[in-house]
Design a protein around this motif. Structure first.
Motif, PDB file in Angstrom:
ATOM      1  N   GLN A 163      36.919  27.349  51.059  1.00 29.85           N
ATOM      2  CA  GLN A 163      35.797  28.417  50.941  1.00 29.85           C
ATOM      3  C   GLN A 163      35.449  28.594  49.688  1.00 29.85           C
ATOM      4  N   GLU A 164      33.985  28.142  49.366  1.00 29.94           N
ATOM      5  CA  GLU A 164      33.443  28.441  47.989  1.00 29.94           C
ATOM      6  C   GLU A 164      33.242  29.947  47.624  1.00 29.94           C
ATOM      7  N   SER A 165      33.394  30.332  46.316  1.00 32.38           N
ATOM      8  CA  SER A 165      33.346  31.696  45.927  1.00 32.38           C
ATOM      9  C   SER A 165      34.172  32.618  46.723  1.00 32.38           C
ATOM     10  N   CYS A 166      35.383  32.039  46.790  1.00 37.47           N
ATOM     11  CA  CYS A 166      36.413  32.775  47.453  1.00 37.47           C
ATOM     12  C   CYS A 166      37.594  32.896  46.483  1.00 37.47           C
ATOM     13  N   ILE A 167      38.580  33.785  47.011  1.00 42.21           N
ATOM     14  CA  ILE A 167      39.654  33.942  46.085  1.00 42.21           C
ATOM     15  C   ILE A 167      40.902  33.899  47.132  1.00 42.21           C
ATOM     16  N   TYR A 168      41.886  33.066  47.132  1.00 38.89           N
ATOM     17  CA  TYR A 168      42.885  32.916  48.051  1.00 38.89           C
ATOM     18  C   TYR A 168      44.006  33.701  47.160  1.00 38.89           C
ATOM     19  N   PHE A 169      44.636  34.760  47.686  1.00 43.12           N
ATOM     20  CA  PHE A 169      45.804  35.373  47.024  1.00 43.12           C
ATOM     21  C   PHE A 169      46.985  35.628  47.984  1.00 43.12           C
ATOM     22  N   THR A 170      48.046  35.380  47.068  1.00 45.39           N
ATOM     23  CA  THR A 170      49.478  36.054  47.911  1.00 45.39           C
ATOM     24  C   THR A 170      49.984  37.118  47.134  1.00 45.39           C
ATOM     25  N   ASP A 171      51.136  37.700  47.768  1.00 45.53           N
ATOM     26  CA  ASP A 171      51.583  38.589  47.072  1.00 45.53           C
ATOM     27  C   ASP A 171      52.318  38.810  45.888  1.00 45.53           C
ATOM     28  N   ASP A 172      52.025  39.251  44.990  1.00 50.22           N
ATOM     29  CA  ASP A 172      52.852  39.275  43.671  1.00 50.22           C
ATOM     30  C   ASP A 172      53.266  40.682  43.126  1.00 50.22           C
ATOM     31  N   GLU A 173      53.364  41.700  44.026  1.00 50.35           N
ATOM     32  CA  GLU A 173      53.570  42.960  43.713  1.00 50.35           C
ATOM     33  C   GLU A 173      55.193  43.090  43.544  1.00 50.35           C
ATOM     34  N   ASN A 174      55.679  42.126  42.783  1.00 49.93           N
ATOM     35  CA  ASN A 174      57.376  41.984  42.650  1.00 49.93           C
ATOM     36  C   ASN A 174      57.934  43.463  42.408  1.00 49.93           C
ATOM     37  N   GLU A 175      57.542  44.371  41.721  1.00 48.68           N
ATOM     38  CA  GLU A 175      58.099  45.587  41.486  1.00 48.68           C
ATOM     39  C   GLU A 175      58.644  46.353  42.837  1.00 48.68           C
ATOM     40  N   SER A 218      61.455  35.791  45.958  1.00 47.03           N
ATOM     41  CA  SER A 218      60.182  34.736  45.989  1.00 47.03           C
ATOM     42  C   SER A 218      59.318  34.524  47.231  1.00 47.03           C
ATOM     43  N   PRO A 219      58.442  35.296  47.408  1.00 48.38           N
ATOM     44  CA  PRO A 219      57.337  35.161  48.467  1.00 48.38           C
ATOM     45  C   PRO A 219      56.523  33.916  48.197  1.00 48.38           C
TER      46      PRO A 219
END
Length: 396
Positions: A338-350, A387-388
Motif C-alpha cells: 500500500q502506497e503512502s502507508c506505514i506497516y508497523f509492529t510492536d516494539d514497546e519492549n519495556e 522477540s515479537p
C-alpha cells in the motif's frame, strides 16, 4: 521432455533465472534439479529480487519439535514455515540486507540470514557496561537477568552497511537504556561505546547515508559522524546537523509510549513519529491486561536540506515505510504494498511483559493520507516476551 528440460544449456538457464523477480521463484527454480540449482548458483551473486518485506513472526515453543518458525510475506499474504532453531530464545531485529541481528540468552550476538542460514559472529554483549553487569542481588536468577538484558536493557538493534572504504561490510548499533549506545563489527574483541553529549533527550534511531552516519534524538535533533571514521571507529566524534525541534511533537506526547524513527529514502531523511495510548478507562486506572497499549496515529516529516528543519508531509509518492523491531525501512510500494502507508509492529519492549500473553499485539498498517489503521496479519502467533515479529528484506 523432462530430460530435455534438465539438460538445457547452462547459459540459457542462467538467463532465465535472471528474469525471476521474487526470491521464492528463485528458490523454486533452484530446486527443480541439480543442473538448475547449478545454473542458479552460478548467477546468484548477480541476481536481484524485488525488495519485498517478510515478517519473521514470534517463536512457537509449544508442540514444535522441529523448531519451525513462520514467516509472513506481504507480497502474497502467505506464510512459510522454516526450521530456524537459531532464532529461538533470542532478541531478533531485521534489516533491509537480508540479515537479522540476534542476541541470545547467553548474550552472544550474530547476524543471521533466515533464507541461506549463513551467519556472522559479533562480540558478546556480556558486560557491555557497568549498567549491564550481572548482580545476583538484583536478580533472582541468571535467566531473569538475561530476560532483562534482552527485553529491558536493549531498546533497539540496527544493522548498517559500511562504506566500501571500510574493512567490514556490516556493523551493528545497539541503543540501550542509560544513554548507552554501542557499536560493534565482526571480529571486534568487544563493543565500542559512543559518547554523546549529556542531552535531555535520548537517541532513538541511526541510519547510514552517503558519507555520513546520522542519529536521531527524541526532540528531532540530528547529529552525524563521518561514515569512514564511524565504521572504522577511528574518531567517534559526533557533529550537530539539525537543531532541536520540540515544537514538531505537537500532539499530547506520552513519552512512555510514543516512538520516533529515522528512515533513509534515497538521498532524503524521513522522521516518523508514532503515537500510542494506554487502553483503560477514562481515568486510566483499569487496563485490559491483554492489550495495555495501542498505536492510534503517525506523523511523517521530511528534512529540508536547505534550512535543516523537519517539514511535515502527507504522502509518500510510490513509497512504503516499515517500522518496529527492526532497522527502519523505506521500500518501493510497487504493485504489492500500500502506497503512502506505514506497516508497523510492536516494539514497546519495556512493556512486553505487561499484556497477559506478552507483547506483540500492536501491529497494523497506517494510511498517511486518510489516518486510518487496518490489520495486515490476523494470525495469533505474534506474542513474545523478548522477540515479537520483526521485518526483514530476504536475500540469498
Amino acid at each position: 521432455m523432462a530430460g530435455d528440460w534438465c539438460t538445457m544449456p547452462l547459459d540459457l538457464l542462467g538467463a532465465i533465472s535472471m528474469k525471476l523477480e521474487t526470491i521464492e521463484d528463485f528458490i523454486y527454480f533452484s530446486l527443480v534439479c541439480r543442473w538448475w540449482n547449478h545454473a542458479a548458483s552460478s548467477i546468484k551473486t548477480e541476481w536481484r529480487a524485488i525488495p519485498t518485506p517478510w515478517l519473521l513472526l514470534a517463536e512457537n515453543n509449544k508442540e514444535n519439535p522441529n523448531s519451525l518458525r513462520k514467516i509472513f510475506n506481504l507480497m502474497n499474504n502467505k506464510c512459510y514455515k522454516l526450521t530456524l532453531p537459531e532464532t529461538f530464545e533470542t532478541r531478533c531485529s531485521g534489516s533491509v540486507y537480508g540479515w537479522v541481528a540476534m542476541i541470545d540468552r547467553h548474550l552472544n550476538v550474530k547476524l543471521f540470514n533466515p533464507v541461506s542460514k549463513a551467519h556472522i559472529p559479533f562480540p558478546s554483549f556480556e558486560n557491555i557496561s557497568d549498567v549491564m553487569s550481572y548482580d545476583p542481588e538484583c536478580f533472582d536468577s541468571r535467566d531473569e537477568y538475561s530476560t532483562w538484558c534482552l527485553q529491558g536493557f536493549v531498546t533497539k538493534i540496527i544493522v548498517l552497511r559500511a562504506s566500501q572504504s571500510c574493512h567490514h561490510e556490516f556493523v551493528i548499533v545497539a541503543i540501550c537504556v542509560s544513554a548507552c549506545v554501542a557499536v560493534a563489527r565482526p571480529g571486534d574483541p568487544s563493543w565500542t561505546l559512543i559518547l554523546t553529549d549529556k542531552a535531555d533527550y535520548e537517541m532513538v534511531d541511526v541510519v547510514a547515508m552517503d558519507d555520513h552516519v546520522f542519529a536521531l534524538f527524541r526532540d528531532g535533533r540530528l547529529v552525524y559522524w563521518n561514515a569512514e571514521e564511524f565504521f572504522n571507529m577511528e574518531f567517534m566524534k559526533q557533529i550537530d546537523y539539525s537543531p532541536r525541534q520540540p515544537h514538531i511533537l505537537g500532539k499530547e506526547l506520552n513519552y512512555a509510549f510514543n516512538k520516533e524513527y529515522l528512515v533513509q529514502s534515497g538521498s532524503e531523511l524521513i522522521m516518523v513519529i508514532r503515537y500510542k495510548e494506554e487502553v483503560g478507562d477514562e481515568k486510566g486506572e483499569h487496563y485490559d491486561l491483554d492489550i495495555v497499549y495501542r498505536t492510534y496515529f503517525f506523523e511523517v516529516f521530511k528534512l529540508n536540506p536547505t534550512n535543516k528543519l523537519w517539514e511535515e508531509i502527507e504522502e509518500l509518492c510510490g513509497l512504503t515505510l516499515l517500522v518496529g523491531c527492526n532497522s527502519s525501512m523505506c521500500v518501493s510500494s510497487g504493485k504489492y504494498l500500500q502506497e503512502s502507508c506505514i506497516y508497523f509492529t510492536d516494539d514497546e519492549n519495556e512493556f512486553w511483559h505487561k499484556p497477559k500473553e506478552f507483547g506483540g499485539h500492536d501491529m497494523g498498517v497506517f494510511n498517511i493520507k486518510t489516518g486510518e489503521i487496518d490489520e495486515f496479519y490476523e494470525g495469533d502467533d505474534t506474542r513474545s516476551l523478548i522477540s515479537p515479529p520483526t521485518w526483514f528484506i530476504p536475500q540469498l
